[in-house]
Design an enzyme around this catalytic site. Structure first.
Site, PDB file in Angstrom:
ATOM      1  N   CYS A   1      17.583  62.910-121.485  1.00 31.11           N
ATOM      2  CA  CYS A   1      18.377  62.843-120.252  1.00 31.11           C
ATOM      3  C   CYS A   1      19.874  63.049-120.456  1.00 31.11           C
ATOM      4  O   CYS A   1      20.632  63.069-119.489  1.00 31.11           O
ATOM      5  CB  CYS A   1      18.082  61.536-119.537  1.00 31.11           C
TER       6      CYS A   1
ATOM      7  N   HIS B   1      25.124  56.278-115.303  1.00 28.86           N
ATOM      8  CA  HIS B   1      23.794  56.836-115.537  1.00 28.86           C
ATOM      9  C   HIS B   1      22.832  56.190-114.528  1.00 28.86           C
ATOM     10  O   HIS B   1      22.052  56.882-113.905  1.00 28.86           O
ATOM     11  CB  HIS B   1      23.365  56.585-116.983  1.00 28.86           C
TER      12      HIS B   1
ATOM     13  N   HIS C   1      16.225  61.040-110.629  1.00 26.51           N
ATOM     14  CA  HIS C   1      16.774  61.227-111.970  1.00 26.51           C
ATOM     15  C   HIS C   1      16.425  62.645-112.415  1.00 26.51           C
ATOM     16  O   HIS C   1      15.269  62.952-112.698  1.00 26.51           O
ATOM     17  CB  HIS C   1      16.176  60.184-112.914  1.00 26.51           C
TER      18      HIS C   1
END
Lengths: 340, 398
Positions: free
Chosen positions: B159, B292, B327
């Site tokens: 990620c 995040h 996400h």
């Protein structure tokens, strides 16, 4: 200020040649099969049996080569851990994909998924070494290792780090090999496909170094003129007018090899041309093995005769430099200059 | 303090729209793109997702790619975003041989592999997709649509992939390897990682609620974004303006666990601290943090601790924009960089949607639309394996 004094402090491999050894320089193992898996060392020294049970081969090999490379570099810690891997942890990826496609989406277990991403390797090495430094992973076909090397080289030159562990890791299962052959991913008729686990330590101190890393350039679909200009610039920057030898990644796929060798001759004339994939096999991180081979030839002060493409010219007295010329898939190129 | 690097173009596609204008409209009107699964073919209809609202065929048509051409969803989304970035920076096909391309992805062509795997192992059908399974091939497919770049490589740090592409691009420019590098990432939702995240029990069946006491996991998203990084001198020479500048960046490893963050957020703390040090900025200079903030219990607790360690008792406004997009995994670093650029340009704080109850000892995110003049913003992207990266974008002064 850019610092151009970058050194290769150590280089270790596990491959289809004897693991964690330079036996291939004098007694190479020869293969006739199209696909061979690596010869693994005893992993007990590097990972406990309980941990090892949960780890794929790619991870155990990465831990072993990383630990040996750091030991040989005589550094206590490295400032960065950077890995190149074309396919990542493909064995676990296959397990998860196979279960997904055959058994459906209801009963999948997390174990294989957790160790399926490309960055599992760099992360595991960092976790085991409790290393909080820079950590990155590259996955770009036949220049995956080269991309990791470039990252370390840039940061060493910028003074952001003083040392780096750079790895190139790819595993190959028989089932995945069959799929890749069907897709002609490495070409139509590659003689030998293997696996690669290479770890090298780079640093900015010359003590005990195998060789120096003097230049690196990555190019995409370059013309011959682009290549010439970049090779000349690299040699000029290193104060060289020519190289002692050129190490290529020809792999037995005739059509590709012919174009590759023509290009090599157009760039380097009559300079001795070397190869290594006939001993180590093809893989997306085979170029890591090229770096390892070149570094050990410079350190040992000789180039084994079996590396020369033409058997008419098999002697380079005490090589002072080798240029690693990687041409992958006919479009991804890297040029790496290493010097004694 | 290093010479700042300009961002002279940016392009984005995500669940909240194609292009910066649509993205800005959604951000300003608090319109989430997360909803019922509509494009991915999966049994797991129970999970909300942030899908890009086009089929592959629609994207091919928009890009002028003939039906039947081998392409992956990751590369098609990448092309849509890359087009906007190149156009804005006025980079034409003739100029690309001097421009580098660095992309981040982890699933690569897995969307096709999971459809055709049984063919791959059983017959000859769809074998032309085998060679686009890997990450690098997807990057090259994206780049090749526009011409011939000077070099191409691919980061794959889960990620934080796109964030690390930004860092590599900047280091290449600072080393004199290139004057212009296009950086970013692209990632489509696949059954592979939807099921993987489900097996780890980190997907929420409700819309995700980052930094909320009741948060219960993430929603997957997809998308792509690219930024054109350029030296100030090159931008001046070409007569292009900087949208923002990249002032600093940091990358550190949490070195704690393959799929969990440490309780004290050591990796995240180091990444943010390194970015501040490099920018030569005091923590108090940061006007906004794009966290995040995935919405998993573990990430948000860990990131809260790291933020408190960096900023002390005066934490600047923080929000996670993941309730807007889901996400977007490997692409999140560059997609959220575009959100930060929009926030800098238009003077507002993106809202952390779906938030109502503070975490005990956690940070309190931005929950109301707020206009605010911003000078420096910090953006976080953390990946599995503790691959933590942060970067600072600043109002362009050049």
């Amino acid at each position: 200020m850019i610092n151009n004094k970058i050194y290769v402090l150590s280089a270790k491999q596990i491959s289809i040649q004897n693991p964690l050894s330079e036996d291939w320089m004098t007694t190479p193992i020869e293969y006739t099969e199209p696909f061979v898996r690596s010869i693994d060392p005893n992993f007990k020294e590097y990972v406990s049996p309980i941990e090892a049970r949960r780890m794929g081969k790619i991870l155990k090999r990465a831990l072993a080569t990383s630990k040996e490379a750091i030991k040989a570099s005589q550094l206590d810690v490295v400032d960065a851990i950077i890995t190149g891997t074309g396919f990542g942890c493909i064995e676990n990826t296959e397990f998860f994909l196979d279960a997904l496609c055959k058994e459906g989406e209801q009963l999948l277990k997390p174990t294989y998924f957790m160790q399926s991403t490309h960055n599992t390797i760099s992360s595991l090495v960092a976790i085991q070494m409790k290393n909080h430094g820079y950590n990155a992973t590259y996955a770009h076909k036949g220049i995956s290792f080269d991309s990791a090397l470039q990252d370390a080289w840039l940061q060493l030159r910028l003074g952001k780090i003083d040392s780096a562990l750079v790895g190139g890791h790819d595993e190959m299962t028989p089932s995945f090999f069959t799929i890749l052959q069907k897709g002609e991913v490495f070409g139509k008729q590659v003689t030998l496909t293997g696996e690669a686990a290479v770890s090298v330590v780079l640093g900015n101190k010359a003590d005990n170094a195998l060789c120096r890393l003097s230049g690196f350039k990555m190019l995409y679909k370059p013309t011959l003129e682009d290549l010439k200009a970049n090779v000349n610039l690299m040699l000029h920057s290193a104060g060289l007018s020519e190289v002692d030898a050129v190490l290529t990644g020809i792999n037995g796929d005739e059509a590709c090899d012919q174009a590759y060798l023509e290009e090599t001759r157009a760039l380097f004339g009559e300079k001795p041309i070397l190869r290594y994939k006939h001993l180590f096999g093809e893989s997306f991180t085979a170029s890591g093995l090229a770096f390892y081979v070149g570094a050990h030839c410079l350190n040992a002060g000789f180039i084994p005769s079996q590396l020369f493409v033409s058997q008419q010219n098999i002697s380079v007295e005490k090589p002072k430099n080798i240029l690693l010329f990687n041409r992958s898939d006919g479009k991804d190129y890297t040029i790496t200059l290493i010097e004694k | 303090m290093a010479e700042p690097i300009l961002i002279t173009g940016a392009g984005v596609v995500s669940a909240i729209g194609l292009g910066k204008q649509a993205t800005l409209d959604s951000l300003l009107s608090n319109r989430s793109g997360v909803g019922k699964l509509a494009y991915l073919k999966t049994d797991h209809k129970e999970f909300p997702v942030g899908e890009v609202k086009f089929t592959n065929a629609e994207m091919r048509a928009m890009l002028g790619i003939p039906e039947g051409t081998v392409s992956t969803r990751t590369s098609l989304m990448g092309m849509l975003a890359l087009k906007e970035a190149l156009d804005e920076a006025r980079l034409t096909q003739e100029m690309l041989p001097k421009v580098g391309f660095i992309s981040g992805t982890t699933v690569g062509g897995m969307d096709m592999s999971e459809q055709f795997y049984l063919d791959y192992i059983g017959n000859e059908a769809h074998k032309e997709y085998i060679s686009v399974h890997d990450c690098g091939s997807c990057s090259e497919m994206t780049a090749d649509h526009f011409g011939k770049f000077a070099f191409a490589t691919t980061l794959s740090t889960a990620c934080s992939s796109a964030a690390n592409a930004i860092i590599l691009g900047a280091n290449m420019i600072r080393c004199g390897e290139a004057d212009i590098v296009v950086v970013g990432g692209s990632e489509c939702i696949t059954k592979f990682h939807l099921n993987g995240f489900n097996s780890l029990m980190i997907l929420d069946q409700q819309p995700c609620r980052p930094f909320d006491a009741t948060r219960n996991g993430l929603n997957l998203g997809e998308g792509a974004a690219y930024l054109v990084l350029e030296t100030a001198e090159s931008a001046r020479r070409r007569g292009v303006e900087g949208l923002a500048q990249l002032s600093g960046y940091g990358n550190a490893c949490d070195a704690f666990h393959q799929t969990a963050s440490s309780p004290d957020g050591e990796g995240a703390y180091r990444a943010m601290k390194d970015a501040l040090d490099m920018a030569g900025l005091d923590a108090t200079a940061i006007d906004y943090v794009n966290a995040h903030g995935t919405g998993t219990p573990n990430n948000d607790a860990s990131e809260s601790q790291a933020l408190k360690r960096v900023f002390g008792s005066v934490v600047p406004p923080v929000s996670s924009t993941k309730p807007f997009t889901g996400h977007t995994t490997s692409a999140s670093g560059s997609i959220e960089a575009v959100f930060c650029i929009l926030a800098l340009q238009h003077g507002f704080l993106p809202v952390n949607l779906n938030w109502s109850q503070p975490i005990e000892d956690g940070i309190v995110p931005v929950s109301q639309s707020t206009e605010k003049e911003l000078t420096h913003v910090l953006c976080n992207a953390f990946g599995f394996g503790g691959n933590d990266s942060s970067f600072i974008l600043s109002k362009s002064v050049i």
